[in-house]
Motif scaffolding. Structure first.
Motif, mmCIF file in Angstrom:
data_model
loop_
_atom_site.group_PDB
_atom_site.id
_atom_site.type_symbol
_atom_site.label_atom_id
_atom_site.label_comp_id
_atom_site.label_asym_id
_atom_site.label_seq_id
_atom_site.Cartn_x
_atom_site.Cartn_y
_atom_site.Cartn_z
ATOM 1 N N ALA A 85 33.638 39.876 34.697
ATOM 2 C CA ALA A 85 33.841 41.003 35.889
ATOM 3 C C ALA A 85 32.557 40.469 36.980
ATOM 4 O O ALA A 85 31.691 40.301 36.225
ATOM 5 C CB ALA A 85 33.847 42.261 35.351
ATOM 6 N N LEU B 69 35.850 42.705 40.994
ATOM 7 C CA LEU B 69 36.712 41.562 40.599
ATOM 8 C C LEU B 69 36.748 41.428 39.028
ATOM 9 O O LEU B 69 35.494 41.117 38.424
ATOM 10 C CB LEU B 69 36.695 40.407 41.387
ATOM 11 N N ASN B 70 37.763 41.653 38.420
ATOM 12 C CA ASN B 70 37.775 41.577 36.780
ATOM 13 C C ASN B 70 38.916 40.375 36.812
ATOM 14 O O ASN B 70 40.143 40.725 36.899
ATOM 15 C CB ASN B 70 38.152 42.901 36.199
ATOM 16 N N LYS B 71 38.495 39.514 36.133
ATOM 17 C CA LYS B 71 39.156 38.258 35.798
ATOM 18 C C LYS B 71 40.487 38.623 34.577
ATOM 19 O O LYS B 71 41.416 37.901 34.643
ATOM 20 C CB LYS B 71 38.453 36.901 35.329
ATOM 21 N N GLU C 299 44.712 42.050 35.728
ATOM 22 C CA GLU C 299 45.249 41.967 37.018
ATOM 23 C C GLU C 299 45.892 42.918 37.488
ATOM 24 O O GLU C 299 47.052 43.375 36.959
ATOM 25 C CB GLU C 299 46.015 40.485 37.237
ATOM 26 N N ASN D 157 40.466 46.609 39.263
ATOM 27 C CA ASN D 157 40.229 45.142 39.955
ATOM 28 C C ASN D 157 40.617 45.273 41.679
ATOM 29 O O ASN D 157 41.431 46.121 41.784
ATOM 30 C CB ASN D 157 41.150 44.303 39.558
ATOM 31 N N ASN D 158 39.861 44.877 42.369
ATOM 32 C CA ASN D 158 40.066 44.821 43.859
ATOM 33 C C ASN D 158 39.527 46.060 44.361
ATOM 34 O O ASN D 158 39.615 46.454 45.766
ATOM 35 C CB ASN D 158 41.210 44.249 44.109
#
Length: 147
Positions: free
Chosen positions: A44, A140-142, A145, A126-127
């Motif tokens: 993140a 952003l968190n990889k 989603e 996320n976003n």
């Protein structure tokens, strides 16, 4: 006489072209020099949405979030921003049980998530857009989603 002036203008034109090419190559070099290829952003991170050259202070393009990340003017923060609209301890992001939370630390101008001023701890998705002072970040968190 005209031949001498013509030759002088040719050399001046060639010198101007070389200076232009040198300036372009120098700008490319300086731009590439600022990119940090060694930084592993982790799962993140915060990504800056503002143009860095439009800001009157130094800031990186992205910041990795470990278990905790704090932002403010004080040198005790993880992200130190010398912006008069940011408090000494402005906000922090915490990780708990795989979720990330943002908390405003009683800042003067507030912290906004997706345009809403936060007063308590808020779960980050996320976003999500985080705005503080003149800065705007995207979270952003990889690993997550959200659609």
């Amino acid at each position: 006489m005209y031949d001498l002036i013509s030759i002088a203008f040719k050399y001046i034109f060639v010198i101007i072209i070389y200076l232009f090419i040198f300036t372009i190559i120098r700008m490319i070099y300086l731009d590439l020099k600022t990119v940090d290829y060694k930084t592993d952003l982790g799962q993140a991170y915060l990504k800056l949405l503002n143009r860095m050259d439009s800001l009157p202070f130094n800031i990186r393009d992205s910041y990795s979030i470990g278990d905790e990340l704090s932002l403010g003017r004080s040198s005790s923060n993880d992200i130190v921003i010398k912006d008069p609209f940011i408090s000494k301890k402005h906000f922090r992001i915490l990780k708990d049980e795989g979720e990330f939370f943002i908390e405003d630390l009683n800042s003067s101008n507030g912290t906004y998530v997706n345009g809403d001023k936060i007063g308590d701890v808020v779960v980050l998705k996320n976003n999500d857009l985080i705005k503080t002072g003149d800065l705007e970040f995207i979270f952003l968190n990889k690993n997550k989603e959200d659609i």
